[in-house]
Design a protein around this motif. Structure first.
Motif: not given
Lengths: 162, 275
Positions: A38-44, B31-34, B37-39, B180-193
Protein backbone atom coordinates in the motif's frame (compact mmCIF):
# COMPACT_ATOMS: atom_id res chain seq x y z
CA UNK A 1 16.27 -15.29 -10.79
CA UNK A 2 14.97 -17.99 -8.44
CA UNK A 3 14.81 -16.99 -4.79
CA UNK A 4 14.57 -19.83 -2.29
CA UNK A 5 12.52 -18.79 0.70
CA UNK A 6 10.95 -20.77 3.49
CA UNK A 7 7.44 -19.33 3.63
CA UNK A 8 5.25 -20.36 6.57
CA UNK A 9 7.31 -23.52 7.04
CA UNK A 10 7.37 -24.60 3.39
CA UNK A 11 10.36 -24.22 1.10
CA UNK A 12 9.43 -22.19 -1.97
CA UNK A 13 11.46 -21.49 -5.08
CA UNK A 14 10.08 -18.21 -6.30
CA UNK A 15 10.71 -16.54 -9.62
CA UNK A 16 11.57 -12.88 -9.05
CA UNK A 17 13.13 -10.00 -10.92
CA UNK A 18 15.88 -7.98 -9.28
CA UNK A 19 13.56 -4.99 -8.79
CA UNK A 20 10.65 -6.93 -7.27
CA UNK A 21 9.66 -6.14 -3.72
CA UNK A 22 9.21 -9.12 -1.39
CA UNK A 23 5.57 -8.15 -0.77
CA UNK A 24 4.77 -8.40 -4.48
CA UNK A 25 6.50 -11.74 -4.92
CA UNK A 26 4.71 -13.27 -1.92
CA UNK A 27 1.36 -11.86 -2.94
CA UNK A 28 1.56 -12.54 -6.68
CA UNK A 29 3.34 -15.90 -6.71
CA UNK A 30 1.86 -17.41 -3.55
CA UNK A 31 -1.47 -15.55 -3.40
CA UNK A 32 -0.90 -14.52 0.21
CA UNK A 33 -3.96 -12.40 0.79
CA UNK A 34 -2.97 -10.76 4.09
CA UNK A 35 -0.24 -8.77 2.37
CA UNK A 36 -0.94 -5.53 0.58
CA UNK A 37 1.63 -3.25 -1.02
CA UNK A 38 0.00 0.00 0.00
CA UNK A 39 2.27 2.82 1.20
CA UNK A 40 5.54 1.30 -0.14
CA UNK A 41 7.42 3.26 2.50
CA UNK A 42 7.07 1.27 5.72
CA UNK A 43 4.27 3.32 7.29
CA UNK A 44 1.03 1.39 6.97
CA UNK A 45 2.11 -2.06 8.19
CA UNK A 46 -0.07 -3.87 5.66
CA UNK A 47 2.88 -5.87 4.41
CA UNK A 48 4.30 -7.06 7.76
CA UNK A 49 6.08 -10.40 7.74
CA UNK A 50 8.43 -12.02 10.22
CA UNK A 51 11.77 -12.38 8.46
CA UNK A 52 13.99 -14.76 10.40
CA UNK A 53 11.91 -13.94 13.46
CA UNK A 54 11.96 -10.16 13.09
CA UNK A 55 8.96 -8.10 12.15
CA UNK A 56 9.67 -6.16 8.95
CA UNK A 57 7.79 -4.35 6.21
CA UNK A 58 8.10 -6.56 3.14
CA UNK A 59 7.46 -3.55 0.87
CA UNK A 60 10.89 -2.24 1.89
CA UNK A 61 12.73 -5.43 0.98
CA UNK A 62 13.88 -6.41 -2.47
CA UNK A 63 12.81 -10.04 -2.89
CA UNK A 64 16.41 -11.17 -3.40
CA UNK A 65 17.25 -10.09 0.14
CA UNK A 66 14.97 -12.83 1.49
CA UNK A 67 17.06 -15.54 -0.19
CA UNK A 68 17.55 -18.37 2.28
CA UNK A 69 15.40 -16.68 4.92
CA UNK A 70 12.42 -17.91 6.91
CA UNK A 71 9.38 -15.77 6.24
CA UNK A 72 6.19 -16.02 8.29
CA UNK A 73 3.10 -14.12 7.19
CA UNK A 74 -0.14 -13.63 9.11
CA UNK A 75 -1.44 -16.86 7.53
CA UNK A 76 1.44 -18.70 9.20
CA UNK A 77 0.39 -17.66 12.70
CA UNK A 78 -3.36 -17.17 12.23
CA UNK A 79 -4.22 -20.40 14.06
CA UNK A 80 -1.75 -19.89 16.90
CA UNK A 81 -2.84 -19.42 20.52
CA UNK A 82 -1.04 -16.03 20.51
CA UNK A 83 -3.31 -14.66 17.79
CA UNK A 84 -6.42 -16.16 19.42
CA UNK A 85 -5.51 -14.45 22.71
CA UNK A 86 -4.92 -11.12 20.98
CA UNK A 87 -8.23 -11.32 19.10
CA UNK A 88 -10.05 -12.13 22.32
CA UNK A 89 -8.27 -9.27 24.12
CA UNK A 90 -9.21 -6.84 21.33
CA UNK A 91 -12.85 -7.94 21.65
CA UNK A 92 -12.83 -7.56 25.42
CA UNK A 93 -11.24 -4.12 25.25
CA UNK A 94 -13.65 -2.97 22.56
CA UNK A 95 -10.72 -2.23 20.26
CA UNK A 96 -11.76 -3.70 16.95
CA UNK A 97 -9.40 -2.69 14.14
CA UNK A 98 -10.86 -2.14 10.68
CA UNK A 99 -10.36 -4.81 7.99
CA UNK A 100 -7.63 -2.67 6.43
CA UNK A 101 -5.26 -2.80 9.41
CA UNK A 102 -6.48 -5.79 11.46
CA UNK A 103 -3.72 -8.21 10.46
CA UNK A 104 -1.06 -5.48 10.73
CA UNK A 105 -2.09 -4.58 14.28
CA UNK A 106 -2.24 -8.23 15.33
CA UNK A 107 1.23 -8.89 13.83
CA UNK A 108 2.58 -5.83 15.64
CA UNK A 109 1.13 -7.01 18.96
CA UNK A 110 2.46 -10.57 18.46
CA UNK A 111 5.94 -9.10 17.90
CA UNK A 112 5.65 -6.76 20.88
CA UNK A 113 4.63 -9.54 23.29
CA UNK A 114 7.42 -11.73 21.97
CA UNK A 115 10.00 -9.07 22.87
CA UNK A 116 8.29 -7.56 25.92
CA UNK A 117 6.05 -10.10 27.67
CA UNK A 118 4.77 -7.31 29.93
CA UNK A 119 5.08 -4.18 27.81
CA UNK A 120 4.76 -0.72 29.30
CA UNK A 121 2.64 1.97 27.68
CA UNK A 122 5.61 3.58 25.94
CA UNK A 123 6.70 0.32 24.29
CA UNK A 124 3.09 -0.41 23.28
CA UNK A 125 2.61 3.06 21.76
CA UNK A 126 5.91 2.80 19.90
CA UNK A 127 4.85 -0.53 18.45
CA UNK A 128 1.38 0.66 17.46
CA UNK A 129 3.01 3.62 15.75
CA UNK A 130 4.18 1.20 13.05
CA UNK A 131 0.60 0.91 11.78
CA UNK A 132 -0.55 4.25 10.45
CA UNK A 133 -4.30 3.45 10.38
CA UNK A 134 -6.03 5.43 13.14
CA UNK A 135 -9.29 3.45 13.13
CA UNK A 136 -8.94 2.28 16.73
CA UNK A 137 -8.63 4.35 19.84
CA UNK A 138 -5.09 3.88 21.23
CA UNK A 139 -6.28 3.66 24.84
CA UNK A 140 -8.44 0.63 24.04
CA UNK A 141 -5.58 -0.90 22.07
CA UNK A 142 -3.21 -0.50 25.00
CA UNK A 143 -5.83 -2.07 27.25
CA UNK A 144 -6.11 -4.97 24.78
CA UNK A 145 -2.33 -5.41 24.78
CA UNK A 146 -2.41 -5.64 28.58
CA UNK A 147 -5.16 -8.25 28.45
CA UNK A 148 -3.33 -10.24 25.77
CA UNK A 149 -0.10 -10.11 27.77
CA UNK A 150 -1.96 -11.39 30.80
CA UNK A 151 -3.59 -14.23 28.84
CA UNK A 152 -0.26 -15.13 27.30
CA UNK A 153 1.56 -15.40 30.61
CA UNK A 154 -1.32 -17.41 32.11
CA UNK A 155 -1.08 -19.88 29.25
CA UNK A 156 2.70 -19.94 29.26
CA UNK A 157 2.93 -20.68 32.97
CA UNK A 158 -0.10 -22.92 33.00
CA UNK A 159 -2.15 -20.62 35.22
CA UNK A 160 -5.10 -20.44 32.84
CA UNK A 161 -7.68 -22.21 35.01
CA UNK A 162 -6.45 -21.23 38.45
CA UNK B 1 12.40 -2.22 -16.19
CA UNK B 2 16.11 -2.88 -16.07
CA UNK B 3 17.05 -6.34 -14.84
CA UNK B 4 20.09 -6.22 -12.57
CA UNK B 5 22.59 -8.93 -11.92
CA UNK B 6 22.48 -9.72 -8.19
CA UNK B 7 25.47 -11.19 -6.35
CA UNK B 8 25.56 -12.72 -2.90
CA UNK B 9 29.13 -12.44 -1.60
CA UNK B 10 29.76 -14.23 1.68
CA UNK B 11 32.98 -12.49 2.71
CA UNK B 12 34.55 -9.05 2.50
CA UNK B 13 37.20 -10.51 0.16
CA UNK B 14 34.52 -11.68 -2.26
CA UNK B 15 32.86 -8.27 -2.16
CA UNK B 16 36.16 -6.53 -2.91
CA UNK B 17 36.73 -8.91 -5.80
CA UNK B 18 33.33 -7.95 -7.22
CA UNK B 19 34.09 -4.25 -6.69
CA UNK B 20 37.42 -4.62 -8.43
CA UNK B 21 35.73 -6.21 -11.45
CA UNK B 22 32.94 -3.65 -11.46
CA UNK B 23 33.55 -0.35 -9.66
CA UNK B 24 29.92 0.68 -10.31
CA UNK B 25 28.61 -2.28 -8.28
CA UNK B 26 25.80 -1.17 -5.97
CA UNK B 27 26.13 -2.53 -2.45
CA UNK B 28 22.80 -3.19 -0.72
CA UNK B 29 22.75 -3.89 3.00
CA UNK B 30 19.35 -3.09 4.57
CA UNK B 31 18.23 -1.26 1.45
CA UNK B 32 15.48 0.67 3.26
CA UNK B 33 16.58 4.02 1.87
CA UNK B 34 17.11 2.74 -1.68
CA UNK B 35 13.77 0.93 -1.71
CA UNK B 36 11.70 3.31 0.41
CA UNK B 37 12.67 6.37 -1.59
CA UNK B 38 11.12 4.85 -4.72
CA UNK B 39 7.34 5.19 -4.91
CA UNK B 40 7.06 2.75 -7.83
CA UNK B 41 6.17 -0.92 -7.44
CA UNK B 42 9.35 -2.00 -9.16
CA UNK B 43 12.65 -0.89 -7.64
CA UNK B 44 15.31 0.64 -9.88
CA UNK B 45 18.78 -0.67 -9.07
CA UNK B 46 22.16 -0.39 -10.75
CA UNK B 47 23.12 -2.94 -13.39
CA UNK B 48 25.07 -4.97 -10.87
CA UNK B 49 24.09 -5.29 -7.25
CA UNK B 50 25.61 -7.13 -4.30
CA UNK B 51 23.58 -8.06 -1.25
CA UNK B 52 26.06 -7.77 1.61
CA UNK B 53 23.85 -7.97 4.68
CA UNK B 54 24.65 -11.63 5.36
CA UNK B 55 28.43 -11.19 5.46
CA UNK B 56 29.28 -12.26 8.99
CA UNK B 57 32.40 -10.07 9.20
CA UNK B 58 30.17 -7.05 8.67
CA UNK B 59 27.94 -7.88 11.63
CA UNK B 60 30.52 -8.26 14.36
CA UNK B 61 30.57 -6.12 17.49
CA UNK B 62 33.74 -5.65 19.52
CA UNK B 63 33.99 -3.57 22.67
CA UNK B 64 37.21 -2.57 24.36
CA UNK B 65 37.83 -0.09 27.14
CA UNK B 66 38.34 2.75 24.68
CA UNK B 67 35.93 2.09 21.85
CA UNK B 68 33.03 0.19 20.44
CA UNK B 69 33.61 -1.31 17.02
CA UNK B 70 30.58 -2.24 14.98
CA UNK B 71 30.26 -4.06 11.68
CA UNK B 72 28.60 -1.84 9.09
CA UNK B 73 25.76 -4.33 8.53
CA UNK B 74 24.67 -4.27 12.17
CA UNK B 75 20.97 -3.43 12.08
CA UNK B 76 19.68 -0.44 14.02
CA UNK B 77 17.65 -2.81 16.21
CA UNK B 78 20.80 -4.87 16.76
CA UNK B 79 22.56 -1.71 17.91
CA UNK B 80 19.76 -0.69 20.22
CA UNK B 81 19.64 -4.11 21.84
CA UNK B 82 23.34 -4.15 22.74
CA UNK B 83 23.84 -4.69 26.44
CA UNK B 84 22.81 -1.73 28.54
CA UNK B 85 25.54 0.88 28.76
CA UNK B 86 27.40 -0.48 25.71
CA UNK B 87 26.08 2.09 23.27
CA UNK B 88 26.82 5.79 23.91
CA UNK B 89 23.65 7.38 25.28
CA UNK B 90 23.01 9.92 22.51
CA UNK B 91 23.17 7.15 19.90
CA UNK B 92 20.67 5.02 21.78
CA UNK B 93 18.16 7.87 21.83
CA UNK B 94 18.67 8.88 18.20
CA UNK B 95 18.27 5.31 16.94
CA UNK B 96 15.01 5.06 18.90
CA UNK B 97 13.71 8.04 16.93
CA UNK B 98 14.58 6.63 13.50
CA UNK B 99 11.52 5.52 11.53
CA UNK B 100 9.82 2.65 13.37
CA UNK B 101 10.74 -0.72 14.83
CA UNK B 102 10.06 -2.63 11.59
CA UNK B 103 12.32 -0.34 9.55
CA UNK B 104 15.01 -0.49 12.25
CA UNK B 105 14.92 -4.30 11.98
CA UNK B 106 16.07 -3.96 8.36
CA UNK B 107 18.09 -0.74 8.23
CA UNK B 108 21.80 -0.95 8.97
CA UNK B 109 24.36 1.36 10.52
CA UNK B 110 26.42 1.41 7.31
CA UNK B 111 23.37 2.17 5.20
CA UNK B 112 22.51 5.07 7.49
CA UNK B 113 25.98 6.54 7.03
CA UNK B 114 26.42 5.85 3.31
CA UNK B 115 23.18 7.31 2.00
CA UNK B 116 23.96 9.00 -1.34
CA UNK B 117 21.41 11.80 -1.21
CA UNK B 118 21.54 13.02 2.35
CA UNK B 119 23.05 12.69 5.75
CA UNK B 120 20.82 10.54 7.89
CA UNK B 121 20.30 10.84 11.64
CA UNK B 122 23.40 9.01 12.83
CA UNK B 123 26.02 10.89 10.83
CA UNK B 124 26.04 14.13 12.89
CA UNK B 125 25.87 12.27 16.19
CA UNK B 126 28.69 9.91 15.29
CA UNK B 127 30.72 12.81 13.88
CA UNK B 128 30.33 14.64 17.21
CA UNK B 129 31.52 11.47 18.94
CA UNK B 130 34.62 11.40 16.68
CA UNK B 131 33.69 8.01 15.22
CA UNK B 132 35.93 6.53 12.56
CA UNK B 133 35.06 4.32 9.62
CA UNK B 134 37.10 1.56 8.07
CA UNK B 135 37.06 1.79 4.29
CA UNK B 136 38.13 -1.20 2.24
CA UNK B 137 38.93 -1.19 -1.44
CA UNK B 138 41.23 -2.97 -3.85
CA UNK B 139 43.95 -0.55 -2.68
CA UNK B 140 43.69 -1.80 0.90
CA UNK B 141 42.07 -0.82 4.19
CA UNK B 142 42.20 2.53 5.95
CA UNK B 143 40.49 4.29 8.83
CA UNK B 144 39.04 7.74 8.28
CA UNK B 145 36.91 10.26 10.14
CA UNK B 146 33.28 10.69 9.22
CA UNK B 147 34.10 14.00 7.56
CA UNK B 148 35.50 11.78 4.82
CA UNK B 149 31.90 11.13 3.79
CA UNK B 150 31.26 14.83 3.25
CA UNK B 151 32.26 16.59 0.03
CA UNK B 152 33.71 20.08 -0.20
CA UNK B 153 30.29 21.63 -0.81
CA UNK B 154 28.87 19.86 2.26
CA UNK B 155 27.03 17.17 0.25
CA UNK B 156 27.37 13.46 0.96
CA UNK B 157 30.23 11.84 -0.86
CA UNK B 158 31.40 8.24 -0.80
CA UNK B 159 34.63 7.02 -2.40
CA UNK B 160 33.97 4.81 -5.44
CA UNK B 161 34.53 1.04 -5.42
CA UNK B 162 34.82 1.08 -1.66
CA UNK B 163 33.18 -0.89 1.13
CA UNK B 164 32.61 0.53 4.59
CA UNK B 165 33.45 -2.40 6.83
CA UNK B 166 33.48 -1.15 10.42
CA UNK B 167 32.59 1.88 12.50
CA UNK B 168 34.68 2.63 15.57
CA UNK B 169 33.08 4.80 18.23
CA UNK B 170 35.25 6.15 21.06
CA UNK B 171 33.63 5.56 24.43
CA UNK B 172 34.64 8.97 25.68
CA UNK B 173 31.52 10.56 27.13
CA UNK B 174 30.23 14.13 27.01
CA UNK B 175 28.31 15.64 29.88
CA UNK B 176 26.47 18.08 27.65
CA UNK B 177 24.45 16.48 24.86
CA UNK B 178 21.78 18.22 22.83
CA UNK B 179 20.40 16.31 19.84
CA UNK B 180 17.23 17.10 17.91
CA UNK B 181 15.91 15.21 14.90
CA UNK B 182 13.68 17.23 12.61
CA UNK B 183 11.08 16.20 10.05
CA UNK B 184 10.27 12.81 11.55
CA UNK B 185 8.58 10.25 9.36
CA UNK B 186 8.96 6.55 8.59
CA UNK B 187 11.58 7.38 5.98
CA UNK B 188 13.54 10.62 5.46
CA UNK B 189 11.94 13.45 3.52
CA UNK B 190 13.04 16.90 2.34
CA UNK B 191 12.72 18.39 5.85
CA UNK B 192 14.64 15.66 7.64
CA UNK B 193 17.72 16.92 9.43
CA UNK B 194 19.58 16.36 12.69
CA UNK B 195 21.10 18.95 14.97
CA UNK B 196 23.76 17.64 17.34
CA UNK B 197 25.71 19.65 19.87
CA UNK B 198 28.00 18.13 22.49
CA UNK B 199 30.57 19.45 24.94
CA UNK B 200 32.32 18.69 28.16
CA UNK B 201 31.42 21.03 30.94
CA UNK B 202 34.38 21.26 33.25
CA UNK B 203 34.24 23.00 36.63
CA UNK B 204 34.52 26.44 35.04
CA UNK B 205 35.04 25.97 31.34
CA UNK B 206 33.38 24.57 28.25
CA UNK B 207 35.62 22.04 26.50
CA UNK B 208 35.49 19.85 23.38
CA UNK B 209 32.54 21.77 21.98
CA UNK B 210 31.00 20.44 18.73
CA UNK B 211 27.98 21.53 16.76
CA UNK B 212 26.87 19.75 13.61
CA UNK B 213 23.70 20.20 11.61
CA UNK B 214 23.10 17.76 8.78
CA UNK B 215 20.33 17.00 6.31
CA UNK B 216 20.78 17.14 2.56
CA UNK B 217 24.08 18.86 3.39
CA UNK B 218 26.28 19.02 6.45
CA UNK B 219 27.22 22.15 8.39
CA UNK B 220 30.15 22.17 10.79
CA UNK B 221 32.62 24.96 11.48
CA UNK B 222 35.71 23.94 13.38
CA UNK B 223 36.88 27.54 13.92
CA UNK B 224 33.52 28.35 15.51
CA UNK B 225 33.85 25.33 17.78
CA UNK B 226 37.30 26.51 18.84
CA UNK B 227 35.82 29.92 19.60
CA UNK B 228 33.46 28.30 22.11
CA UNK B 229 36.10 26.06 23.72
CA UNK B 230 37.54 27.56 26.85
CA UNK B 231 34.63 29.95 27.47
CA UNK B 232 33.24 30.33 30.96
CA UNK B 233 30.61 27.77 31.80
CA UNK B 234 28.16 30.23 33.29
CA UNK B 235 28.38 32.88 30.55
CA UNK B 236 25.16 34.77 30.10
CA UNK B 237 23.48 37.50 28.11
CA UNK B 238 25.61 39.20 25.50
CA UNK B 239 28.47 36.73 25.48
CA UNK B 240 26.16 33.78 24.87
CA UNK B 241 24.09 35.69 22.33
CA UNK B 242 27.21 36.65 20.42
CA UNK B 243 28.03 32.94 19.99
CA UNK B 244 24.50 32.17 18.81
CA UNK B 245 24.75 35.06 16.33
CA UNK B 246 28.17 33.85 15.24
CA UNK B 247 26.62 30.52 14.27
CA UNK B 248 23.41 31.87 12.75
CA UNK B 249 25.38 34.37 10.64
CA UNK B 250 27.54 31.56 9.34
CA UNK B 251 24.47 29.45 8.56
CA UNK B 252 22.86 32.29 6.60
CA UNK B 253 24.95 31.28 3.59
CA UNK B 254 23.37 27.81 3.63
CA UNK B 255 20.25 27.55 1.52
CA UNK B 256 19.43 23.90 2.11
CA UNK B 257 17.44 24.35 5.32
CA UNK B 258 15.17 26.90 6.99
CA UNK B 259 17.47 29.46 8.63
CA UNK B 260 14.95 30.30 11.37
CA UNK B 261 14.74 26.68 12.47
CA UNK B 262 18.50 26.45 12.68
CA UNK B 263 18.63 29.73 14.63
CA UNK B 264 16.07 28.54 17.14
CA UNK B 265 17.92 25.24 17.65
CA UNK B 266 21.24 27.05 18.08
CA UNK B 267 19.59 29.41 20.60
CA UNK B 268 18.17 26.49 22.60
CA UNK B 269 21.46 24.57 22.51
CA UNK B 270 23.47 27.55 23.79
CA UNK B 271 20.90 28.42 26.44
CA UNK B 272 21.07 24.86 27.77
CA UNK B 273 24.85 24.83 27.51
CA UNK B 274 25.07 27.99 29.59
CA UNK B 275 22.33 27.22 32.08
Amino acid sequence: MIVDINVNGEMRHLQARSGDRLVDVLRDRLSIASLLPDCLSGRCGRCFVFLDGRLVQSCLLPAFKAKGARVVTFEGIADSPEVAEIEEALRQAGALPCPFCRTAKIMAIVDLLERHPLPDEKAAMEQLDMVSCACTDPISLIKAIGLAADARSKRKFNRANK
Amino acid sequence: MRISEVYFPETIAETLELLRANPELQLVAGGTEIVGSQPTRSIALERQVASIVKIKELRKTVRTEQFLELGSCTTLTGLRTLASGTLPEPLYDVIGGIANHGVRNIATLGGNLCCKNRFMDLWPVLACLDAQIELRSAAGARWAGLSHLCGEDGSPSFPPATLMARIRIPLFSYNFIFVRSLGGNALPGPHTATFACMANLGRDKIEDFRLIFAGTKAFRLKEHEMAVDGRRRGMKGREMQSLVDYYTDAFSSQSWYDQRLFASLAQEAFERLCS
